[in-house]
Structures are given as C-alpha cells and as structure tokens.
Design an enzyme around this catalytic site. Sequence first.
Site, PDB file in Angstrom:
ATOM      1  N   TYR A  90      41.383 -14.280  -9.104  1.00 52.42           N
ATOM      2  CA  TYR A  90      40.330 -15.296  -9.118  1.00 52.42           C
ATOM      3  C   TYR A  90      40.345 -16.045 -10.452  1.00 52.42           C
ATOM      4  O   TYR A  90      40.136 -15.456 -11.509  1.00 52.42           O
ATOM      5  CB  TYR A  90      38.957 -14.675  -8.905  1.00 52.42           C
ATOM      6  CG  TYR A  90      38.756 -13.960  -7.590  1.00 52.42           C
ATOM      7  CD1 TYR A  90      39.595 -14.204  -6.490  1.00 52.42           C
ATOM      8  CD2 TYR A  90      37.729 -13.044  -7.420  1.00 52.42           C
ATOM      9  CE1 TYR A  90      39.407 -13.550  -5.283  1.00 52.42           C
ATOM     10  CE2 TYR A  90      37.531 -12.391  -6.209  1.00 52.42           C
ATOM     11  CZ  TYR A  90      38.384 -12.641  -5.147  1.00 52.42           C
ATOM     12  OH  TYR A  90      38.185 -11.995  -3.955  1.00 52.42           O
ATOM     13  N   HIS A 147      44.802  -6.050  -2.665  1.00 54.56           N
ATOM     14  CA  HIS A 147      44.269  -7.307  -2.133  1.00 54.56           C
ATOM     15  C   HIS A 147      44.931  -7.696  -0.807  1.00 54.56           C
ATOM     16  O   HIS A 147      44.276  -8.197   0.102  1.00 54.56           O
ATOM     17  CB  HIS A 147      44.460  -8.416  -3.175  1.00 54.56           C
ATOM     18  CG  HIS A 147      43.397  -9.455  -3.144  1.00 54.56           C
ATOM     19  ND1 HIS A 147      43.063 -10.210  -4.237  1.00 54.56           N
ATOM     20  CD2 HIS A 147      42.585  -9.880  -2.149  1.00 54.56           C
ATOM     21  CE1 HIS A 147      42.095 -11.050  -3.928  1.00 54.56           C
ATOM     22  NE2 HIS A 147      41.788 -10.872  -2.661  1.00 54.56           N
ATOM     23  N   LEU A 191      28.672 -15.154   4.956  1.00 52.05           N
ATOM     24  CA  LEU A 191      27.974 -16.377   5.359  1.00 52.05           C
ATOM     25  C   LEU A 191      28.951 -17.444   5.854  1.00 52.05           C
ATOM     26  O   LEU A 191      28.629 -18.632   5.861  1.00 52.05           O
ATOM     27  CB  LEU A 191      27.140 -16.919   4.192  1.00 52.05           C
ATOM     28  CG  LEU A 191      26.002 -16.001   3.739  1.00 52.05           C
ATOM     29  CD1 LEU A 191      25.337 -16.526   2.481  1.00 52.05           C
ATOM     30  CD2 LEU A 191      24.977 -15.837   4.853  1.00 52.05           C
ATOM     31  N   ARG A 206      31.731 -18.619   4.592  1.00 53.99           N
ATOM     32  CA  ARG A 206      32.070 -19.565   3.510  1.00 53.99           C
ATOM     33  C   ARG A 206      31.032 -20.691   3.422  1.00 53.99           C
ATOM     34  O   ARG A 206      31.359 -21.849   3.179  1.00 53.99           O
ATOM     35  CB  ARG A 206      33.479 -20.126   3.698  1.00 53.99           C
ATOM     36  CG  ARG A 206      34.549 -19.038   3.705  1.00 53.99           C
ATOM     37  CD  ARG A 206      35.959 -19.602   3.657  1.00 53.99           C
ATOM     38  NE  ARG A 206      36.944 -18.547   3.799  1.00 53.99           N
ATOM     39  CZ  ARG A 206      37.385 -17.768   2.818  1.00 53.99           C
ATOM     40  NH1 ARG A 206      36.911 -17.937   1.608  1.00 53.99           N
ATOM     41  NH2 ARG A 206      38.291 -16.836   3.043  1.00 53.99           N
ATOM     42  N   PHE A 236      29.078 -21.793   5.849  1.00 51.91           N
ATOM     43  CA  PHE A 236      28.767 -22.464   7.110  1.00 51.91           C
ATOM     44  C   PHE A 236      27.492 -21.914   7.728  1.00 51.91           C
ATOM     45  O   PHE A 236      26.677 -22.668   8.291  1.00 51.91           O
ATOM     46  CB  PHE A 236      29.931 -22.305   8.096  1.00 51.91           C
ATOM     47  CG  PHE A 236      30.185 -23.527   8.937  1.00 51.91           C
ATOM     48  CD1 PHE A 236      31.339 -24.265   8.792  1.00 51.91           C
ATOM     49  CD2 PHE A 236      29.257 -23.934   9.881  1.00 51.91           C
ATOM     50  CE1 PHE A 236      31.579 -25.391   9.563  1.00 51.91           C
ATOM     51  CE2 PHE A 236      29.483 -25.061  10.662  1.00 51.91           C
ATOM     52  CZ  PHE A 236      30.649 -25.788  10.500  1.00 51.91           C
TER      53      PHE A 236
END
Length: 329
Positions: free
Chosen positions: A55, A125, A206, A208, A210
């Site tokens: 990230y 990951h 959620l 992303r 939406f």
Amino acid sequence: MRESKLGDLHVSCLGLGCMGMSQSYGVTTDEAESIATLHAAIDAGCTFIDTADVYGDGANEELVGRALAGRRDQVVLATKFGFKKPANPHDPPTVVDGSPEYAQQALDASLRRLGVDHVDLWYLHRRDPNIPIEETVGAMASMVEAGKVRYLGLSEVNGDTVRAAHAVHPISAVQSEWSLWTRDPETVVLPTLRELGVGFVPFSPLGRGFLTGQLKSPDDFEPDDMRRGLPRFSGENFQRNLDLVEKVRSLAAAKGVTPGQLALAWLLAQGNDVAPIPGTKRRKYLTENLGAVDVELTTDELAALDEAFPPDAVSGQRYAQGGMDLVGK
C-alpha cells in the site's frame, strides 16, 4: 465494541482498513486526518488495524507506524506481503513472490517501516503459483518461531490452499472481499474455514464505497481512482449495480440507519468468526461505520437483504482479468 475470534486471535469485531489513506481512491491524502482517524478508531475500541507492504509502496506502513507510536500495545496489528515490484521494468508493475527468501526480507522491511518488533497477524497477500503453499507457509511459520509474528493469515485463496497451509502451521484468518455484492466466499471458502476453525476478514465490506449509497456516477471518482478500471464501476454495470443499491437504501431508511451501516450489520450478523475491515481515511466515516455495531437485524430483515441482493445479482467482475487471475488460488 464486541470481539470476533480469528482462530485463537481475538480482535475487535470491526477493524480499520488503512489502504485508502495512501493509495487507490484518488490522489488526495491527508496524513494528519488519517492519523486522527486511526487514533479515533483505537479510542472507540476499533483496535484491529490492517495495512500491507504494497500500500503506497510502503508509505502506508510508515503512516500506520507513526500513528501507533506509543500505542502499539493497544492494537492488533496486521500486515501482508507477497506483491513486489519486478526487477525488470518491462515486466508487469507488480509480481507475486511467495518464496521463503522473499518472505523473510519482506517481513523485516515491514517491521522497520512500522517501527515495531512484531506484527500480530501476517498475511500472504496472494498465493505465488510458482511456489508450493507449504514452502511459503513454512517460511512464515519460522517467523512465528522467531517472535516476529504471532499469527498467520492468507488472502484470496481457495479451500484447498487453506487446508494445505493449515497442515503446515495453524492459519488464523483468511482475508478476501465479502459483502452484499461479493457473496462468493459463502460457497467457495467459508465452509472450509469453519470446519478448520479459521476466521474470516472481509475487506471492501462496503463494496469499495458502492454500498454506502453515496456514489451516483463514475464521474464521482478522481482521475486516478482505481475504481475507474474495475468492471463493476464501468459502463452499463454501474447503473445495474446502482439499482441494487437503491434497494439497500430503502431497507436502511426503514430501519433508520445508513446504507453502509446496514451492509456492515449484515456481515456482523454472519458470526463472531467474521471481522470486517471497512477502510476510511476520515473520522466522520469511521464514526458512521462504527455505528453498525449497534444495529441488530431481525431474521426478516436479513431475509429481505438476501432477497434484495442475492449472490448472483451483481454485474461485472471484481477486477479486470489480470486481477481475477490472482484470486481464489
């Protein structure tokens, strides 16, 4: 704040995903607000903090490390490894490396960026298709023995991979996308996890953003927002999925909660072996998300949500094909 149980690891039932503080959802970043959001989460009992070495190319771990200075013992800290930049600039921008050698290098680098001597939960990951999962998990287990990691996790894997990994060293959690509009784990991996006593950590609970009901058009996104390249947010798929979210909005209004709170409450109702990690970089959205903990859904309300958003209702894949090739392995 209630607790969830991921194997033998106890965490707050809602965690905080930190990815968006450093990448993916537009160029706008605010370190002061991000750190304030992390502190507010901890103060509210939301102490399950999730980051990854990829990230922001490490910047997110550094940010989390600064935020946790002096508060390390108050949180369950999770990070991930496996993605890295290729040595050859002509190769794809990220490659997956699950080799034992890279695992140790990646963890040491994460610990330096985070400014800690251990992490509580360390995930692979993505599975490296070129390395047997037993070898990767064996290397991860050696980091537990070295005291650098407390518990192990996997991300975006299938049931067979979990079984093989769990036979080498106990796996505490599997992290994958799960929400009203991503129901795949319910049939693909969740039954295996529950058989083995492994917890589930839903990311993007959620959808992303939406499922908050706040998105009205792809034009709402900044030019570099990753969602512009995701099939579910593109073309006719966007409107079809918007129609589904409208049903959630109606149910939420009848309940007197926000659509996002309803979506999170639905996940929390799935069991105390589930710990969603909604991401946000702003305190106001954190406060809204945490309100979901107090939302109790009746059997009829859960059935209404299932009817409004059945498992096969969403339009479009989660990622473009290159991303889909790395999940469910």
